[in-house]
Design a protein around this motif. Structure first.
Motif, PDB file in Angstrom:
ATOM      1  N   ARG A 110       0.915  -1.335   0.073  1.00 29.75           N
ATOM      2  CA  ARG A 110      -0.038   0.095   0.006  1.00 29.75           C
ATOM      3  C   ARG A 110       0.801   1.282   0.083  1.00 29.75           C
ATOM      4  O   ARG A 110       0.684   2.308  -0.787  1.00 29.75           O
ATOM      5  CB  ARG A 110      -1.214   0.126   1.177  1.00 29.75           C
ATOM      6  CG  ARG A 110      -1.818   1.282   1.104  1.00 29.75           C
ATOM      7  CD  ARG A 110      -3.095   1.197   2.199  1.00 29.75           C
ATOM      8  NE  ARG A 110      -2.557   0.996   3.501  1.00 29.75           N
ATOM      9  CZ  ARG A 110      -2.485   1.856   4.482  1.00 29.75           C
ATOM     10  NH1 ARG A 110      -2.456   3.211   4.082  1.00 29.75           N
ATOM     11  NH2 ARG A 110      -2.154   1.565   5.625  1.00 29.75           N
ATOM     12  N   ALA A 111       2.097   1.313   0.864  1.00 30.47           N
ATOM     13  CA  ALA A 111       2.861   2.529   0.860  1.00 30.47           C
ATOM     14  C   ALA A 111       3.592   2.892  -0.507  1.00 30.47           C
ATOM     15  O   ALA A 111       3.452   3.656  -1.202  1.00 30.47           O
ATOM     16  CB  ALA A 111       4.011   2.184   1.750  1.00 30.47           C
ATOM     17  N   ALA A 112       3.836   1.628  -1.201  1.00 29.11           N
ATOM     18  CA  ALA A 112       4.335   1.813  -2.538  1.00 29.11           C
ATOM     19  C   ALA A 112       3.509   2.346  -3.708  1.00 29.11           C
ATOM     20  O   ALA A 112       3.611   3.353  -4.222  1.00 29.11           O
ATOM     21  CB  ALA A 112       4.985   0.560  -2.967  1.00 29.11           C
ATOM     22  N   ALA A 113       2.362   1.708  -3.743  1.00 30.10           N
ATOM     23  CA  ALA A 113       1.158   2.253  -4.720  1.00 30.10           C
ATOM     24  C   ALA A 113       0.649   3.666  -4.312  1.00 30.10           C
ATOM     25  O   ALA A 113       0.579   4.448  -5.134  1.00 30.10           O
ATOM     26  CB  ALA A 113       0.047   1.507  -4.431  1.00 30.10           C
ATOM     27  N   GLU A 114       0.635   4.069  -2.890  1.00 30.29           N
ATOM     28  CA  GLU A 114       0.380   5.401  -2.492  1.00 30.29           C
ATOM     29  C   GLU A 114       1.475   6.391  -2.989  1.00 30.29           C
ATOM     30  O   GLU A 114       1.222   7.553  -3.209  1.00 30.29           O
ATOM     31  CB  GLU A 114       0.072   5.575  -1.072  1.00 30.29           C
ATOM     32  CG  GLU A 114      -1.208   4.841  -0.638  1.00 30.29           C
ATOM     33  CD  GLU A 114      -1.581   4.705   0.901  1.00 30.29           C
ATOM     34  OE1 GLU A 114      -0.446   5.321   1.561  1.00 30.29           O
ATOM     35  OE2 GLU A 114      -2.603   4.566   1.307  1.00 30.29           O
ATOM     36  N   ARG A 115       2.716   5.969  -3.010  1.00 30.55           N
ATOM     37  CA  ARG A 115       3.821   6.853  -3.442  1.00 30.55           C
ATOM     38  C   ARG A 115       3.612   7.108  -5.092  1.00 30.55           C
ATOM     39  O   ARG A 115       4.496   7.816  -5.597  1.00 30.55           O
ATOM     40  CB  ARG A 115       4.865   6.272  -3.159  1.00 30.55           C
ATOM     41  CG  ARG A 115       5.367   6.323  -1.852  1.00 30.55           C
ATOM     42  CD  ARG A 115       6.748   6.308  -1.553  1.00 30.55           C
ATOM     43  NE  ARG A 115       7.183   5.032  -1.723  1.00 30.55           N
ATOM     44  CZ  ARG A 115       7.474   3.830  -0.993  1.00 30.55           C
ATOM     45  NH1 ARG A 115       7.361   4.121   0.194  1.00 30.55           N
ATOM     46  NH2 ARG A 115       7.860   2.752  -1.044  1.00 30.55           N
ATOM     47  N   GLY A 116       2.955   6.099  -5.749  1.00 27.94           N
ATOM     48  CA  GLY A 116       2.793   6.169  -7.135  1.00 27.94           C
ATOM     49  C   GLY A 116       4.132   5.444  -7.836  1.00 27.94           C
ATOM     50  O   GLY A 116       4.642   5.703  -8.828  1.00 27.94           O
ATOM     51  N   ASP A 117       4.896   4.481  -7.071  1.00 27.37           N
ATOM     52  CA  ASP A 117       6.203   3.864  -7.711  1.00 27.37           C
ATOM     53  C   ASP A 117       5.498   2.806  -8.628  1.00 27.37           C
ATOM     54  O   ASP A 117       4.430   2.440  -8.952  1.00 27.37           O
ATOM     55  CB  ASP A 117       6.671   3.213  -6.409  1.00 27.37           C
ATOM     56  CG  ASP A 117       7.348   4.211  -5.582  1.00 27.37           C
ATOM     57  OD1 ASP A 117       7.419   5.234  -5.635  1.00 27.37           O
ATOM     58  OD2 ASP A 117       7.948   3.648  -4.142  1.00 27.37           O
ATOM     59  N   ILE A 118       6.666   2.372  -9.360  1.00 29.31           N
ATOM     60  CA  ILE A 118       6.544   1.070 -10.086  1.00 29.31           C
ATOM     61  C   ILE A 118       6.854   0.084  -8.852  1.00 29.31           C
ATOM     62  O   ILE A 118       7.795  -0.029  -8.423  1.00 29.31           O
ATOM     63  CB  ILE A 118       7.647   1.067 -11.125  1.00 29.31           C
ATOM     64  CG1 ILE A 118       7.435   2.130 -12.130  1.00 29.31           C
ATOM     65  CG2 ILE A 118       7.782  -0.330 -11.728  1.00 29.31           C
ATOM     66  CD1 ILE A 118       8.561   2.347 -12.801  1.00 29.31           C
ATOM     67  N   VAL A 119       5.807  -0.955  -8.801  1.00 28.08           N
ATOM     68  CA  VAL A 119       5.840  -2.034  -7.993  1.00 28.08           C
ATOM     69  C   VAL A 119       6.164  -3.446  -8.211  1.00 28.08           C
ATOM     70  O   VAL A 119       5.667  -3.842  -9.482  1.00 28.08           O
ATOM     71  CB  VAL A 119       4.578  -1.959  -7.177  1.00 28.08           C
ATOM     72  CG1 VAL A 119       4.436  -3.236  -6.042  1.00 28.08           C
ATOM     73  CG2 VAL A 119       4.342  -0.798  -6.560  1.00 28.08           C
TER      74      VAL A 119
END
Length: 253
Positions: free
Chosen positions: A20-29
């Motif tokens: 969730r933290a990665a997605a909220e940052r708008g990162d490539i996951v």
């Protein structure tokens, strides 16, 4: 933000909260669940299957979703013995599954995928495709300007008591994540650096370590030795699954 790795191009987060933290940052996951969601998705997509991730458990809602898109349910290994069909075992997928649709639930990989579905791009990585997924993520970072977060999913303690954390970090996911991290380009967070370094220290023993890991031994004791052997292969596939329109397809960039 708590526990912020934002200044770095390459990050590492564990489990569903990390996804969730990665997605909220708008990162490539990059979701890493070696035994065996990620390995099963990579194998199935290589054979041309369409995999629709869905949060666990496999209940009436999941079954209704599968029916609505004319897809088969991918069972857990034990359930597949009862109901037949495909399971989370990657070796249940073959070339005969080309263009077939499957709904895949799992406690770890599918759950993390569902949570991170709104990321800039969501890729699936494991030891089978570590180099391919890293190279694809590097290209996406250049074209999008977004950072990359690798998310080892870990396992769940089945008997966690009240107020206990259910996440059990697993070495197979740490090794898969480290293998991918060692091929990513950009400034790297301390968290990612440590995972990368652990992989580099034992890189000549990765397959044996996965075989002897708690997760590997659990599968072997249940009669799934071939799953462990398959999932611990190194860079055997060039497939990079990406989530598009609620399903995993081969990334083409």
């Amino acid at each position: 933000m708590f526990y912020d790795q934002t200044p770095f191009d390459i990050k590492l987060e564990w489990g569903q909260r990390g996804a969730r933290a990665a997605a909220e940052r708008g990162d490539i996951v990059i979701i890493v669940d070696v035994l065996s969601f990620s390995s099963t998705v990579v194998t199935a997509v290589q054979y041309g299957a369409h995999i629709y991730p869905y949060p666990p458990p496999i209940n009436e809602q999941a079954k209704a979703y599968a029916q609505s898109i004319d897809a088969e349910i991918v069972w857990g290994r034990a359930e597949s013995l009862k109901y037949g069909g495909h399971s989370l075992s990657p070796i249940t997928f073959t070339a005969a599954d080309k263009n077939k649709r499957f709904v895949m639930c799992s406690l770890n990989g599918a759950a993390c995928t569902w949570i991170a579905a709104d990321a800039q791009a969501l890729l699936i990585g494991c030891t089978l495709n570590a180099t391919a997924v890293a190279e694809a993520a590097n290209r996406l970072r250049v074209t999008s300007g977004c950072a990359i977060t690798v998310v080892p999913c870990g396992e769940k303690w089945p008997d966690a008591m009240e107020n206990e954390n259910t996440l059990r970090p697993s070495i197979e996911d740490a090794l898969g994540a480290g293998m991918i991290l060692s091929r990513l380009k950009g400034s790297i967070s301390p968290e990612a650096e440590v995972c990368k370094g652990a992989y580099q220290y034992v890189k000549d023993s990765v397959q044996q370590l996965i075989w002897d890991s708690a997760s590997g031994r659990e599968l072997r004791e249940r009669g799934h030795e071939q799953d462990v052997i398959h999932c611990s292969q190194l860079n055997q596939m060039n497939i990079v699954p990406v989530l598009r329109d609620n399903r995993f397809v081969q990334l083409d960039i």
